[in-house]
Design a protein around this motif. Structure first.
Motif, PDB file in Angstrom:
ATOM      1  N   ALA A 189     -17.349  75.083  68.091  1.00 25.77           N
ATOM      2  CA  ALA A 189     -18.472  75.011  67.152  1.00 25.77           C
ATOM      3  C   ALA A 189     -19.432  76.184  67.359  1.00 25.77           C
ATOM      4  CB  ALA A 189     -19.212  73.683  67.331  1.00 25.77           C
ATOM      5  N   SER A 192     -18.004  79.315  65.877  1.00 23.37           N
ATOM      6  CA  SER A 192     -18.134  79.323  64.418  1.00 23.37           C
ATOM      7  C   SER A 192     -19.558  79.655  64.001  1.00 23.37           C
ATOM      8  CB  SER A 192     -17.714  77.964  63.851  1.00 23.37           C
ATOM      9  OG  SER A 192     -18.638  76.948  64.219  1.00 23.37           O
ATOM     10  N   SER A 200     -20.494  77.497  59.028  1.00 27.58           N
ATOM     11  CA  SER A 200     -20.425  76.372  59.964  1.00 27.58           C
ATOM     12  C   SER A 200     -21.164  75.156  59.421  1.00 27.58           C
ATOM     13  CB  SER A 200     -21.015  76.784  61.320  1.00 27.58           C
ATOM     14  OG  SER A 200     -20.287  77.857  61.881  1.00 27.58           O
ATOM     15  N   VAL A 205     -20.935  71.305  60.753  1.00 24.90           N
ATOM     16  CA  VAL A 205     -21.383  71.560  62.116  1.00 24.90           C
ATOM     17  C   VAL A 205     -22.905  71.516  62.153  1.00 24.90           C
ATOM     18  CG1 VAL A 205     -21.414  73.226  64.007  1.00 24.90           C
ATOM     19  CG2 VAL A 205     -19.356  72.953  62.611  1.00 24.90           C
ATOM     20  N   THR A 207     -25.608  72.973  63.311  1.00 25.02           N
ATOM     21  CA  THR A 207     -25.896  74.251  63.967  1.00 25.02           C
ATOM     22  C   THR A 207     -27.171  74.203  64.786  1.00 25.02           C
ATOM     23  OG1 THR A 207     -27.023  75.036  61.959  1.00 25.02           O
ATOM     24  CG2 THR A 207     -24.677  75.529  62.180  1.00 25.02           C
TER      25      THR A 207
END
Length: 344
Positions: A189, A192, A200, A205, A207
């Motif tokens: 993750a 990305s 992402s 995800v 972030t």
């Protein structure tokens, strides 16, 4: 099969590196080099955390020296003023560093790139000013003295080989933890996010959560390094936690390669080797002063950014990977035997 090969390579590297750590004091017995290797281990802890932050989360921090100083001053105040045991002050030093990183990351969650770098730079300046001016707690520019030595099972861990092994024991823990993170779902993750935060986020995800977690983790690594530094030096002052120290940590990561945990470690060792070389030359040539060391670091940063943008370790490994692929293709081509058709 590929993942299994990656895991085997990772752990073989850790084993070989551990053996090198054990063998170093047996090969190099001079106290000066043992001390320098101990400092290299302390800096490696910070560099690995900064490498995770830069190379995987894509965040630039110029305030690692601040968290380094927070960890050092937290344990120093608790042990010298309040009489705490150094081992009890360790989790507090980690907690204070991580808590301040969380507060800072929460207030600056919308910042990224160069804006985040400037914010962390400002944070580092604020912390250094507080260390100088808050004389009732930090004793000001003169610093804190009489920091107790570490002891374990009734044995004092003195400077030299015993403290060298203690520091590098913590380095191995940080290294293994970081490698596990990198090769986990969280590491994928983070990579990305580094490549494209927008992509992402569109893939689900979180972030902000991942960036906050790695920011706090890197700050706690720096706090751990500060704890080790304080109980090794027995005295600390704000001069050890200036902006120059943050630039030094940045140079270590950039030189070795921010996209690799091993790169941050190797970059630390190389930068320390450069520092030792400059000091040795300074004893022979008076015109080579301590300021010349900063010139060398700046030159290294410029050359690496221009010619090795990925850093030294990732570039070299990619060369070996390319050469290995070429050899494999060549063997496969030679293994193909043409079949001749018989003429009836």
């Amino acid at each position: 099969m590929k993942l299994r090969g990656v895991q085997q390579t990772k752990w073989w590297g850790v084993v070989i590196f551990s053996l090198a750590i054990l063998a170093f004091p047996l090969v190099v017995t001079q106290s000066f080099f043992i001390t320098q290797a101990t400092f290299a281990g302390i800096y490696a802890i910070i560099a690995i955390g900064l490498g995770l932050l830069m190379g995987y989360a894509g965040q630039i921090s110029l305030g690692q020296a601040a968290f380094y100083g927070i960890g050092a001053y937290t344990t120093s105040v608790l042990t010298t003023t309040l009489g705490w045991s150094p081992w009890l002050s360790l989790p507090v030093a980690l907690l204070v560093s991580g808590l301040l990183a969380f507060v800072m990351g929460y207030t600056m969650s919308r910042l990224s790139g160069y804006y985040l770098a400037m914010a962390t730079l400002a944070f580092g300046i604020i912390v250094h000013t507080l260390l100088v001016e808050w004389k009732g707690i930090t004793m000001g520019a003169s610093g804190l003295y009489g920091i107790p030595q570490l002891s374990l099972f009734g044995m004092t861990i003195n400077q030299g080989v015993p403290y060298y092994f203690l520091v590098w024991f913590f380095v191995l823990i940080v290294l293994i933890l970081s490698l596990n993170i990198v090769h986990s779902r969280a590491g994928r993750a983070l990579r990305s996010i580094h490549d494209s935060e927008i992509a992402s986020s569109s893939m689900g995800v979180n972030t902000g959560q991942y960036k906050m977690q790695v920011f706090v983790l890197s700050a706690m690594f720096a706090g751990l390094a500060g704890w080790l530094f304080a109980h090794m030096s027995y005295s600390i002052s704000p001069s050890a936690f200036t902006f120059d120290a943050s630039i030094l940590f940045l140079a270590m990561v950039v030189l070795g390669g921010s996209g690799s945990v091993w790169g941050a470690l190797i970059g630390t060792l190389l930068i320390r080797l450069v520092g030792i070389t400059v000091h040795a030359l300074g004893e022979q040539f008076p015109f080579i002063t301590s300021d010349f060391e900063h010139v060398i670091y700046g030159l290294i940063l410029i050359l690496v950014v221009i010619f090795l943008p990925r850093g030294l370790f990732p570039t070299i490994t990619s060369w070996f990977d390319t050469a290995s692929i070429k050899r494999t293709k060549k063997k496969e081509a030679l293994a193909v035997v043409p079949v001749k058709r018989s003429i009836s």
